[in-house]
Design a protein around this motif. Structure first.
Motif, PDB file in Angstrom:
ATOM      1  N   MET A   8      -1.964   7.019  10.148  1.00 38.55           N
ATOM      2  CA  MET A   8      -2.431   6.771   8.811  1.00 38.55           C
ATOM      3  C   MET A   8      -1.215   6.662   7.885  1.00 38.55           C
ATOM      4  N   ILE A   9      -1.098   5.573   7.143  1.00 38.77           N
ATOM      5  CA  ILE A   9      -0.022   5.405   6.174  1.00 38.77           C
ATOM      6  C   ILE A   9      -0.415   6.144   4.908  1.00 38.77           C
ATOM      7  N   LEU A  10       0.451   7.058   4.510  1.00 36.87           N
ATOM      8  CA  LEU A  10       0.174   7.866   3.328  1.00 36.87           C
ATOM      9  C   LEU A  10       0.629   7.178   2.056  1.00 36.87           C
ATOM     10  N   VAL A  11       1.780   6.525   2.122  1.00 39.64           N
ATOM     11  CA  VAL A  11       2.298   5.857   0.932  1.00 39.64           C
ATOM     12  C   VAL A  11       3.248   4.750   1.357  1.00 39.64           C
ATOM     13  N   ASP A  12       3.218   3.692   0.591  1.00 41.59           N
ATOM     14  CA  ASP A  12       4.194   2.627   0.715  1.00 41.59           C
ATOM     15  C   ASP A  12       4.953   2.664  -0.600  1.00 41.59           C
ATOM     16  N   LEU A  57      15.514   0.225  -2.251  1.00 39.87           N
ATOM     17  CA  LEU A  57      15.196   0.935  -1.009  1.00 39.87           C
ATOM     18  C   LEU A  57      13.682   1.051  -0.941  1.00 39.87           C
ATOM     19  N   ARG A  58      13.132   0.568   0.149  1.00 36.36           N
ATOM     20  CA  ARG A  58      11.693   0.663   0.341  1.00 36.36           C
ATOM     21  C   ARG A  58      11.422   1.601   1.510  1.00 36.36           C
ATOM     22  N   GLY A  59      10.256   2.193   1.486  1.00 38.59           N
ATOM     23  CA  GLY A  59       9.899   3.085   2.576  1.00 38.59           C
ATOM     24  C   GLY A  59       8.402   3.238   2.693  1.00 38.59           C
ATOM     25  N   SER A  60       7.978   3.635   3.871  1.00 42.11           N
ATOM     26  CA  SER A  60       6.568   3.968   4.074  1.00 42.11           C
ATOM     27  C   SER A  60       6.509   5.294   4.813  1.00 42.11           C
ATOM     28  N   VAL A  61       5.506   6.079   4.469  1.00 39.22           N
ATOM     29  CA  VAL A  61       5.302   7.390   5.068  1.00 39.22           C
ATOM     30  C   VAL A  61       4.012   7.330   5.857  1.00 39.22           C
ATOM     31  N   GLU A  62       4.110   7.659   7.136  1.00 39.75           N
ATOM     32  CA  GLU A  62       2.952   7.596   8.018  1.00 39.75           C
ATOM     33  C   GLU A  62       2.817   8.919   8.763  1.00 39.75           C
ATOM     34  N   ARG A  63       1.623   9.485   8.717  1.00 38.98           N
ATOM     35  CA  ARG A  63       1.368  10.758   9.397  1.00 38.98           C
ATOM     36  C   ARG A  63       0.798  10.480  10.779  1.00 38.98           C
ATOM     37  N   LEU A  85      12.460   3.414   6.533  1.00 40.75           N
ATOM     38  CA  LEU A  85      13.219   2.965   5.373  1.00 40.75           C
ATOM     39  C   LEU A  85      13.749   1.547   5.595  1.00 40.75           C
ATOM     40  N   HIS A  86      13.818   0.775   4.496  1.00 36.59           N
ATOM     41  CA  HIS A  86      14.336  -0.588   4.523  1.00 36.59           C
ATOM     42  C   HIS A  86      15.146  -0.813   3.253  1.00 36.59           C
ATOM     43  N   ALA A 119      16.077   1.922  10.992  1.00 32.84           N
ATOM     44  CA  ALA A 119      16.291   0.590  11.573  1.00 32.84           C
ATOM     45  C   ALA A 119      16.448  -0.491  10.502  1.00 32.84           C
ATOM     46  N   GLY A 120      15.785  -0.324   9.376  1.00 37.85           N
ATOM     47  CA  GLY A 120      15.850  -1.321   8.316  1.00 37.85           C
ATOM     48  C   GLY A 120      16.914  -1.060   7.271  1.00 37.85           C
ATOM     49  N   VAL A 121      17.764  -0.064   7.491  1.00 36.10           N
ATOM     50  CA  VAL A 121      18.811   0.274   6.522  1.00 36.10           C
ATOM     51  C   VAL A 121      20.121  -0.374   6.954  1.00 36.10           C
ATOM     52  N   GLY A 122      20.639  -1.257   6.108  1.00 33.68           N
ATOM     53  CA  GLY A 122      21.874  -1.951   6.427  1.00 33.68           C
ATOM     54  C   GLY A 122      23.111  -1.286   5.849  1.00 33.68           C
TER      55      GLY A 122
END
Length: 112
Positions: free
Chosen positions: A1-5, A15-21, A30-31, A62-65
């Protein structure tokens, strides 16, 4: 379940991120770039990931350059807080240049 994008809470962040439980683990993907301009946003995303006292938080880079020195502080502080609450932090999928910054900063990485 994705908690937040992060587009929901900070739509203009570099910086973007998603939190999934995934009980008992929380995955934070993270991206983008982690630097002085985005370190506070990283702290915010880490705080969201830690809600509900998970047993393990995985930070997927993986998405952090780019990871600047300013990004080490929130990661190190968060790892310390989690350890005090008997929770483990795993930093995974860092690119070689990012992994080197983490190594210099004393933050261990896992290969996933």
């Amino acid at each position: 379940m994705i908690l937040v994008d992060s587009l929901e809470c900070c739509p203009s962040a570099m910086l973007r991120g998603s939190v999934e439980r995934r009980e008992p683990t929380v995955l934070l993907r993270l991206h983008g770039e982690v630097d002085l301009d985005t370190a506070d946003h990283l702290s915010h995303l880490l705080d969201l990931a830690g809600r509900g006292r998970p047993q393990r938080v995985v930070v997927d880079l993986a998405g952090v350059g780019f990871l600047g020195a300013a990004g080490l502080r929130p990661l190190a502080a968060y790892a310390y807080r989690l350890a005090r609450g008997d929770c483990r932090l795993d930093v995974t999928n860092a690119r070689p240049v990012v992994r080197e910054v983490l190594r210099i900063g004393g933050i261990p990485t896992a290969h996933a």
